[in-house]
Design an enzyme around this catalytic site. Structure first.
Site, PDB file in Angstrom:
ATOM      1  N   LYS A 189       0.845  -1.199   0.000  1.00  0.00           N
ATOM      2  CA  LYS A 189       0.000   0.000   0.000  1.00  0.00           C
ATOM      3  C   LYS A 189       0.873   1.238   0.000  1.00  0.00           C
ATOM      4  O   LYS A 189       1.941   1.245   0.617  1.00  0.00           O
ATOM      5  CB  LYS A 189      -0.866  -0.017   1.276  1.00  0.00           C
ATOM      6  CG  LYS A 189      -1.682   1.249   1.484  1.00  0.00           C
ATOM      7  CD  LYS A 189      -2.545   1.189   2.738  1.00  0.00           C
ATOM      8  CE  LYS A 189      -3.246   2.527   2.929  1.00  0.00           C
ATOM      9  NZ  LYS A 189      -4.085   2.572   4.114  1.00  0.00           N
TER      10      LYS A 189
ATOM     11  N   GLU B 193      -7.824  12.238  12.641  1.00  0.00           N
ATOM     12  CA  GLU B 193      -6.956  11.089  12.950  1.00  0.00           C
ATOM     13  C   GLU B 193      -5.925  11.358  14.044  1.00  0.00           C
ATOM     14  O   GLU B 193      -4.948  12.076  13.833  1.00  0.00           O
ATOM     15  CB  GLU B 193      -6.246  10.645  11.662  1.00  0.00           C
ATOM     16  CG  GLU B 193      -5.477   9.362  11.819  1.00  0.00           C
ATOM     17  CD  GLU B 193      -5.324   8.595  10.505  1.00  0.00           C
ATOM     18  OE1 GLU B 193      -5.800   9.080   9.464  1.00  0.00           O
ATOM     19  OE2 GLU B 193      -4.719   7.527  10.533  1.00  0.00           O
TER      20      GLU B 193
ATOM     21  N   GLU C 131     -12.004  10.955  -4.200  1.00  0.00           N
ATOM     22  CA  GLU C 131     -11.848  10.897  -2.734  1.00  0.00           C
ATOM     23  C   GLU C 131     -11.051  12.113  -2.231  1.00  0.00           C
ATOM     24  O   GLU C 131     -11.351  12.664  -1.173  1.00  0.00           O
ATOM     25  CB  GLU C 131     -11.158   9.579  -2.348  1.00  0.00           C
ATOM     26  CG  GLU C 131     -11.255   9.268  -0.868  1.00  0.00           C
ATOM     27  CD  GLU C 131     -10.725   7.881  -0.527  1.00  0.00           C
ATOM     28  OE1 GLU C 131     -11.199   6.880  -1.103  1.00  0.00           O
ATOM     29  OE2 GLU C 131      -9.812   7.800   0.324  1.00  0.00           O
TER      30      GLU C 131
HETATM   31  C1  LIG Z   1      -4.185  10.875   3.679  1.00  0.00           C
HETATM   32  C2  LIG Z   1      -5.392  11.307   4.013  1.00  0.00           C
HETATM   33  O1  LIG Z   1      -6.336  10.493   4.597  1.00  0.00           O
HETATM   34  C3  LIG Z   1      -5.994   9.232   5.179  1.00  0.00           C
HETATM   35  C4  LIG Z   1      -6.828   9.076   6.379  1.00  0.00           C
HETATM   36  C5  LIG Z   1      -8.069   8.465   6.339  1.00  0.00           C
HETATM   37  C6  LIG Z   1      -8.483   7.809   5.168  1.00  0.00           C
HETATM   38  C7  LIG Z   1      -7.646   7.653   4.114  1.00  0.00           C
HETATM   39  C8  LIG Z   1      -8.094   6.937   2.893  1.00  0.00           C
HETATM   40  O2  LIG Z   1      -9.184   6.329   2.896  1.00  0.00           O
HETATM   41  O3  LIG Z   1      -7.407   6.945   1.870  1.00  0.00           O
HETATM   42  C9  LIG Z   1      -6.235   8.115   4.159  1.00  0.00           C
HETATM   43  O4  LIG Z   1      -5.438   7.008   4.456  1.00  0.00           O
HETATM   44  C10 LIG Z   1      -5.816  12.690   3.766  1.00  0.00           C
HETATM   45  O5  LIG Z   1      -6.921  13.073   4.169  1.00  0.00           O
HETATM   46  O6  LIG Z   1      -5.030  13.469   3.190  1.00  0.00           O
HETATM   47 MG   LIG Z   2      -8.992   5.684   0.776  1.00  0.00          MG
END
Ligand SMILES: C=C(O[C@H]1C=CC=C(C(=O)O)[C@@H]1O)C(=O)O
Ligand SMILES: [Mg+2]
Length: 474
Positions: free
Chosen positions: A226, A275, A454
């Site tokens: 990942k 987070e 996203e």
């Molecule tokens: C890297 C980010 O989110 C992270 C935190 C939650 C969900 C995430 C996702 O689903 O990709 C990311 O890992 C960001 O908001 O810039």
């Molecule tokens: Mg994601």
């Protein structure tokens, strides 16, 4: 002057000065007082503008249950080390100072009051550096001159002073008697134009989409499991951005997030991150595994359906499970009594829903909060897995310099308690310009266009706080 202070505190101040002279080293003197009237932390931040512009911080946990607001800089603890010792060096510099912290009798019974450092770390000290991050070294913290802590509605004021061997008692006393009054009676300048006319530039969208494609190929070929890839957008307003109103909108609109601001000269690095990286309260440690995302529904029913879809979506469950495994493994090394549930729950913010697994443990003796920050950063929610391979790939294919985006930001006190969040859903603001960042966890099944969508959702909290709610990027 001195008689205006409590006799006991004058004695403590004298002792601190003697200590500074005896060891020929600066000593931190901290005075903590409960405040009778509760105070709005953002007003306090704004009230510090005239005297402390460029040296302020703000930190609020979800729901503003705990806030610390710092004004002025008594001392900076920083380093530009590209090596892993950037964490250890903050710790040892702080240890040297904090040995000599003095509290007013009976005042030190609350975590988050007294002498503490606020600051953060860059994401990757080995990456090339964009000059916009010049004022943000690889690690930078400061001890505020005056700080408001509000905990469950109860307010405390801390005044800090670094006492040097050649200081005199009178000037130290003056600092303690005058600084609080100056801030508490200052009128907060919270006004200013509401920000809404801006142009938005998206840098390298095509390059970013190709990077995501490339990442999926590397993952499929087995190079790694990942990697998180981020992008930035630049906003140019026709007038200066009002930091106070931006923070206050973030606070109202993002009640499930940590709200932070680290003011550094003319720049402010601010955000609303859902987070937590790590929290330490005595030996209790808490972390949050947050990864895997879906939009909010327009109706309650659609929202629930989307949540259920996320909880059952294989691509997102893989993205999430990689984070849980890494944080759990780290906790098992550093803690006893590790507790983590087998299945993720949902964490919903105004704009997005995430897969969420809290994790807790009891820290083994001999470790510190910053040891955990170092061990966890970057979790696979921000970097990827395996850690080093992912950070190398980000350096190679991500078309930007993250600076402090996705780095740990937070505070630590003299007793080794504190809390760090990961600086996502964030932006660097200077004058009329804001640069906002958003990233996505890329796994083998990722589709570049969907990951791009996203990032648009993840940009919304900052865009909305800056007055650009309806903007849709290309
Ligand atoms: C890297 C980010 O989110 C992270 C935190 C939650 C969900 C995430 C996702 O689903 O990709 C990311 O890992 C960001 O908001 O810039
Ligand atoms: Mg994601």
């Amino acid at each position: 002057m001195i008689t205006a202070l409590k006799h006991t505190f004058t004695e403590i101040m004298k002792r601190a000065l003697e200590e500074a002279r005896q060891f020929d080293k600066p000593v931190i003197l901290s005075q903590v007082k409960p405040l009778n009237d509760s105070m709005n932390p953002l007003h306090f931040y704004a009230a510090g503008e005239r005297l402390f512009l460029g040296e302020r911080f703000y930190w609020a946990t979800p729901g503003s249950r705990f806030t610390i607001t710092g004004l002025g800089n008594e001392c900076t603890v920083e380093n530009d080390s590209a090596e892993s010792d950037r964490f250890g060096r903050i710790e040892s510099d702080w240890k040297r100072f904090k040995k000599m912290v003095h509290y007013e009798d009976g005042a030190k019974s609350h975590i988050g009051t007294g002498a503490l450092l606020f600051g953060g770390f860059s994401f990757d000290p080995h990456n090339r550096r964009n000059e916009r991050w010049n004022k943000y070294p690889e690690a930078k913290f400061f001890l505020p001159s005056v700080m408001l802590t509000v905990k469950d509605g109860v307010s405390f004021l801390t005044i800090n002073r670094v006492i040097n061997p050649d200081d005199d008692l009178e000037s130290c006393a003056k600092h303690f008697t005058s600084i609080a009054g100056e801030v508490l009676t200052e009128k907060a300048s919270t006004g200013g134009e509401s920000v809404n006319n801006y142009t938005l530039k998206e840098a390298d969208t095509g390059t970013w989409l190709s990077a995501v494609q490339k990442a999926t190929e590397l993952i499929k070929s087995g190079e790694l499991d990942k990697v998180v890839l981020a992008r930035e957008v630049q906003l140019e307003y026709d007038h200066k951005i009002n930091i106070y109103s931006t923070l206050s909108k973030l606070q109202t609109e993002q009640p499930t997030s940590f709200i932070f601001s680290f003011e550094n000269g003319r720049q402010s690095f601010i955000g609303a991150t859902p987070e937590r990286l790590i929290k330490k309260e005595n030996s209790r440690l808490l972390s949050t595994c947050l990864a895997g995302s879906i939009k909010r529904g327009k109706s309650k029913q659609e929202d629930t359906e989307l949540g259920t879809e996320l909880l059952n979506d294989e691509k997102n469950l893989i993205e999430h499970a990689i984070v849980v495994k890494m944080i759990k493994d780290s906790f098992e090394e550093y803690c006893s009594k590790v507790k983590v549930s087998d299945h993720p729950q949902l964490l919903k913010t105004k704009n997005i829903q995430h897969l969420y697994t809290p994790i807790e443990g009891s820290m083994k003796a001999g470790y510190s909060l910053l040891n955990l920050v170092e061990k966890l950063h970057p979790t696979p929610a921000l970097g990827g897995y395996p850690k080093m391979a992912a950070v190398d790939i980000i350096r190679e294919i991500e078309p930007m310099d993250r600076g402090w985006y996705a780095g740990p930001v937070g505070w630590l006190d003299a007793e080794n308690n504190g809390e760090f969040a990961v600086a996502i859903r964030s932006g660097l603001i200077e004058g009329k310009q804001a640069i906002l960042f958003a990233g996505c966890g890329i796994v083998a099944e990722s589709d570049p266009q969907m990951e791009y969508q996203e990032t648009l959702i993840k940009l919304k909290p900052m865009l909305s706080a800056l007055g650009g709610v309806n903007h849709e990027c290309k």
